[in-house]
Scaffold this motif. Sequence first.
Motif, mmCIF file in Angstrom:
data_model
loop_
_atom_site.group_PDB
_atom_site.id
_atom_site.type_symbol
_atom_site.label_atom_id
_atom_site.label_comp_id
_atom_site.label_asym_id
_atom_site.label_seq_id
_atom_site.Cartn_x
_atom_site.Cartn_y
_atom_site.Cartn_z
ATOM 1 N N MET A 1 0.841 -1.201 0.000
ATOM 2 C CA MET A 1 0.000 0.000 0.000
ATOM 3 C C MET A 1 0.875 1.250 0.000
ATOM 4 N N VAL A 2 0.382 2.291 -0.682
ATOM 5 C CA VAL A 2 1.137 3.534 -0.854
ATOM 6 C C VAL A 2 0.438 4.650 -0.078
ATOM 7 N N GLY A 3 1.207 5.409 0.670
ATOM 8 C CA GLY A 3 0.653 6.508 1.450
ATOM 9 C C GLY A 3 1.430 7.801 1.216
ATOM 10 N N ALA A 4 0.842 8.883 1.713
ATOM 11 C CA ALA A 4 1.428 10.214 1.540
ATOM 12 C C ALA A 4 2.125 10.634 2.828
ATOM 13 N N GLY A 5 3.461 10.728 2.762
ATOM 14 C CA GLY A 5 4.234 11.150 3.934
ATOM 15 C C GLY A 5 3.782 12.519 4.408
ATOM 16 N N ARG A 6 3.835 12.698 5.715
ATOM 17 C CA ARG A 6 3.462 14.006 6.270
ATOM 18 C C ARG A 6 4.369 14.350 7.430
ATOM 19 N N ASP A 7 4.294 15.636 7.864
ATOM 20 C CA ASP A 7 4.960 16.061 9.087
ATOM 21 C C ASP A 7 3.997 15.846 10.258
ATOM 22 N N LEU A 8 4.207 16.524 11.360
ATOM 23 C CA LEU A 8 3.361 16.280 12.535
ATOM 24 C C LEU A 8 1.905 16.676 12.317
ATOM 25 N N ALA A 9 1.673 17.747 11.587
ATOM 26 C CA ALA A 9 0.289 18.181 11.381
ATOM 27 C C ALA A 9 -0.449 17.197 10.484
ATOM 28 N N ALA A 10 -1.675 16.878 10.845
ATOM 29 C CA ALA A 10 -2.471 15.900 10.091
ATOM 30 C C ALA A 10 -2.622 16.317 8.627
ATOM 31 N N ASP A 11 -2.696 17.622 8.397
ATOM 32 C CA ASP A 11 -2.945 18.101 7.021
ATOM 33 C C ASP A 11 -1.675 18.612 6.348
ATOM 34 N N SER A 12 -0.546 18.003 6.686
ATOM 35 C CA SER A 12 0.723 18.489 6.120
ATOM 36 C C SER A 12 1.213 17.654 4.942
ATOM 37 N N THR B 1 -3.734 7.425 2.826
ATOM 38 C CA THR B 1 -3.295 6.316 1.983
ATOM 39 C C THR B 1 -3.890 6.559 0.598
ATOM 40 N N VAL B 2 -3.067 6.387 -0.420
ATOM 41 C CA VAL B 2 -3.473 6.871 -1.745
ATOM 42 C C VAL B 2 -3.556 5.797 -2.817
ATOM 43 N N GLY B 3 -3.064 4.587 -2.544
ATOM 44 C CA GLY B 3 -3.111 3.581 -3.597
ATOM 45 C C GLY B 3 -2.335 2.336 -3.240
ATOM 46 N N ARG B 4 -1.999 1.560 -4.275
ATOM 47 C CA ARG B 4 -1.352 0.257 -4.055
ATOM 48 C C ARG B 4 -0.440 -0.063 -5.228
ATOM 49 N N VAL B 5 0.710 -0.639 -4.933
ATOM 50 C CA VAL B 5 1.586 -1.149 -5.985
ATOM 51 C C VAL B 5 0.997 -2.450 -6.511
ATOM 52 N N VAL B 6 0.679 -2.496 -7.794
ATOM 53 C CA VAL B 6 0.096 -3.718 -8.356
ATOM 54 C C VAL B 6 1.118 -4.530 -9.156
ATOM 55 N N GLU B 7 2.239 -3.911 -9.499
ATOM 56 C CA GLU B 7 3.294 -4.644 -10.199
ATOM 57 C C GLU B 7 4.631 -3.973 -9.903
ATOM 58 N N GLY B 8 5.672 -4.791 -9.674
ATOM 59 C CA GLY B 8 7.022 -4.243 -9.520
ATOM 60 C C GLY B 8 7.420 -3.934 -8.086
#
Lengths: 291, 291
Positions: B160-171, B194-201
């Motif tokens: 699963m692919v997610g979006a890194g952030r700093d301490l603030a929830a909306d960062s 969380t934004v998606g998923r690696v389906v190959e590779g």
Amino acid sequence: MPAAATEPAPPAKARSMQEIIDAAKPSDWRALDPARTLYMELDSGRVVVELAPQFAPEHVANITALAHEGFWNGMSINRSQDNFVVQWGDPEGENEANRKPLGSAKGKLPAEFSRASEGLAFHALPDRDGWAPQVGFVDGFPAARDPEQGQAWLAHCYGMVGAGRDLAADSSTGAELYVVIGQSPRQLDRNITTVGRVVEGIERLSVLARGTGPLGFYEQPSQRTPIRAIRLASDVPAAERSPIEVLRSDTPLFDELVEARRNRRDDFYKRPAGHIDLCNVPLPSRRTPGK
Amino acid sequence: MPAAATEPAPPAKARSMQEIIDAAKPSDWRALDPARTLYMELDSGRVVVELAPQFAPEHVANITALAHEGFWNGMSINRSQDNFVVQWGDPEGENEANRKPLGSAKGKLPAEFSRASEGLAFHALPDRDGWAPQVGFVDGFPAARDPEQGQAWLAHCYGMVGAGRDLAADSSTGAELYVVIGQSPRQLDRNITTVGRVVEGIERLSVLARGTGPLGFYEQPSQRTPIRAIRLASDVPAAERSPIEVLRSDTPLFDELVEARRNRRDDFYKRPAGHIDLCNVPLPSRRTPGK
């Protein structure tokens, strides 16, 4: 009523995992027993495996005999399957004519998939588990237990080491070993003999290029990773040993560490999970201070 | 009474996962939508990510804008932490003076940790989960749901692919992305977008040498893996696309596949687990036949 009298006292600031580890007393740690510790020596460095004779006495006896007699020296890592296992042993293991003799190790062992839970110091987690009635730790190993059946077994978490086998339950000898390098394949619990855990150097195994043959076996011998040697720590001169201590898993300090991970209180986490999976519990190790 | 009259009929031979996949009809598969598919091009080959706008519409809009404008081209993979995540983006992302402008993407997004479950085709697993009241699949993505609160969210399983952030929830902006490469860190669920998923590779990412800095960041720029480009599939000429289909997760065939893994009936497994964890469910993909 003055507000001061009705407001609850703020909860004591919970310690972070690192603060808990830093506060551990010498008695919160235990040194690895050299007689049940394997060193796998690769070109990239050393991988340290703690064996679990309390769960697989016959396999561990075979493995220590094989290590003592240098069985794996010059062999290779033959399999790397993504999100599953890395496996090593005799590349000619399936070829009866060419395979290396096991020396004083036995050619036939009983399956050691589980054992009586009586006599084990099982430190249970309160957290629910989908795979077993109860999970927890025994001597630092992630484990599961069925109180009704009176049985306990090791759990296939990341870093756990098991004995590869063929279709017959009693076809493993310990000569062929694998380590979990992905999502815990707990469906293997009680289907295969689990013999120990990598306590240091797992990252030398988890990054190995995945094999492109069936089940992640390498298709070309040149793709295998050579094993310089696998030795018992007790066969290695004291000065060359890795002085490793593992955090004990049966202490109030360990419980505090688990809670610190079950409900993260740091500034990053906005919603403590209120739960931890057995295989998400960190099992810290360190180099013995002063060594 | 003759024995033949009292013996139950033997159960129909259960199909293996491979037999089930081989028997899938074209309607059991769905093609990836090129407008929500990312190609990460590395020297080692392509990694394909399916985005999940149904869970993170604002982040996916930003990510598709960044890909369309070539934001990541020439950047690098900057972090590889064993049994946790591999992460990529602008190595100067933390340095306000040096970081690359986001172009038409937004510099500020709302946290998209969960969403209303209404309107989602949530295909629930019957299996219990420690982290959430209910787990299952939405459009092929592992997900969780709280029926009482009417909320659903993506689950941090392997790949699963997610979006890194700093301490603030909306960062988070989507410019910094990570993928799970170890035991599912479900404690991150509802704590990060969380934004998606690696389906190959995925195996091009999971084997990257672990970083030796804090959190697995590389200490030397030379240790980073260069990213040739990250493109939207719809921006790639049709002939250069990867024609991938994913097995649908809302069909009787998928349920049969899950059951084949929940209770293994092949000759190797001696004890079917009677359970499967959300993150142990395989999500098969294939190249579209004839393409």
